[in-house]
Design an enzyme around this catalytic site. Structure first.
Site, mmCIF file in Angstrom:
data_model
loop_
_atom_site.group_PDB
_atom_site.id
_atom_site.type_symbol
_atom_site.label_atom_id
_atom_site.label_comp_id
_atom_site.label_asym_id
_atom_site.label_seq_id
_atom_site.Cartn_x
_atom_site.Cartn_y
_atom_site.Cartn_z
ATOM 1 N N CYS A 24 0.791 -1.174 0.057
ATOM 2 C CA CYS A 24 0.168 0.186 -0.115
ATOM 3 C C CYS A 24 0.912 1.216 0.027
ATOM 4 O O CYS A 24 0.283 2.449 -0.248
ATOM 5 C CB CYS A 24 -1.047 0.007 1.092
ATOM 6 S SG CYS A 24 -2.127 -1.330 1.080
ATOM 7 N N HIS A 68 -12.233 9.748 -8.893
ATOM 8 C CA HIS A 68 -11.247 9.902 -9.878
ATOM 9 C C HIS A 68 -9.911 10.686 -9.537
ATOM 10 O O HIS A 68 -9.621 11.489 -10.404
ATOM 11 C CB HIS A 68 -11.914 10.240 -11.308
ATOM 12 C CG HIS A 68 -12.663 8.945 -11.839
ATOM 13 N ND1 HIS A 68 -13.819 8.756 -11.249
ATOM 14 C CD2 HIS A 68 -12.468 7.759 -12.685
ATOM 15 C CE1 HIS A 68 -14.093 7.624 -12.081
ATOM 16 N NE2 HIS A 68 -13.158 7.106 -12.781
ATOM 17 N N GLU A 112 -12.298 -0.276 1.415
ATOM 18 C CA GLU A 112 -11.441 -0.286 0.491
ATOM 19 C C GLU A 112 -11.568 -1.380 -0.449
ATOM 20 O O GLU A 112 -11.445 -1.557 -1.587
ATOM 21 C CB GLU A 112 -10.000 -0.225 0.856
ATOM 22 C CG GLU A 112 -9.569 1.055 1.171
ATOM 23 C CD GLU A 112 -7.968 0.872 1.487
ATOM 24 O OE1 GLU A 112 -7.511 0.021 1.467
ATOM 25 O OE2 GLU A 112 -7.589 2.006 2.067
#
Length: 122
Positions: A24, A68, A112
């Site tokens: 990550c 986005h 997530e």
């Protein structure tokens, strides 16, 4: 005694975790799932806490600021690690000012992945 309403929406965004040792730490993206829980001890004259449509429109207006985007490049996250917990806090703080008493925002949950969720509440 009281009532709660939950709505959920999705957004897509990328981030990387600073100071994290593992995958990550690299830039990666998610299709984030967000659920907000609104509560009140009162209903309006039609028997609603809040119209689902309105609750979703308010949430969409917050999520549009993240959709986005590369989250870690946003000003809010420049000095804060863009973990799911901090993303949930960001959404909570922006959503709570959009609803008026006697309603209040109980919590924001951010996924997530389908199996991993962080929750922020006050």
């Amino acid at each position: 005694m009281g009532y709660k309403v939950k709505v959920e929406l999705y957004f897509s965004a990328a981030h990387r975790l600073k100071g994290y040792k593992g995958k990550c730490e690299s830039l990666h993206g998610h299709n984030w799932r967000v659920e907000v829980t609104i509560k009140s001890g009162f209903l309006d004259k039609t028997g609603l806490l809040i119209d689902f449509k309105k609750a979703k429109l308010l949430l969409k207006s917050v999520l549009d600021t993240l959709d986005h985007k590369r989250i870690d490049n946003m000003p809010y996250f420049k000095k804060r690690n863009p973990t799911s917990e901090i993303v949930a806090e960001y959404i909570f703080n922006r959503y709570k000012i959009k609803i008026k008493p006697p309603m209040s925002l109980e919590s924001v949950s951010v996924w997530e992945t389908p199996a991993s969720c962080a929750i922020y509440y006050e």
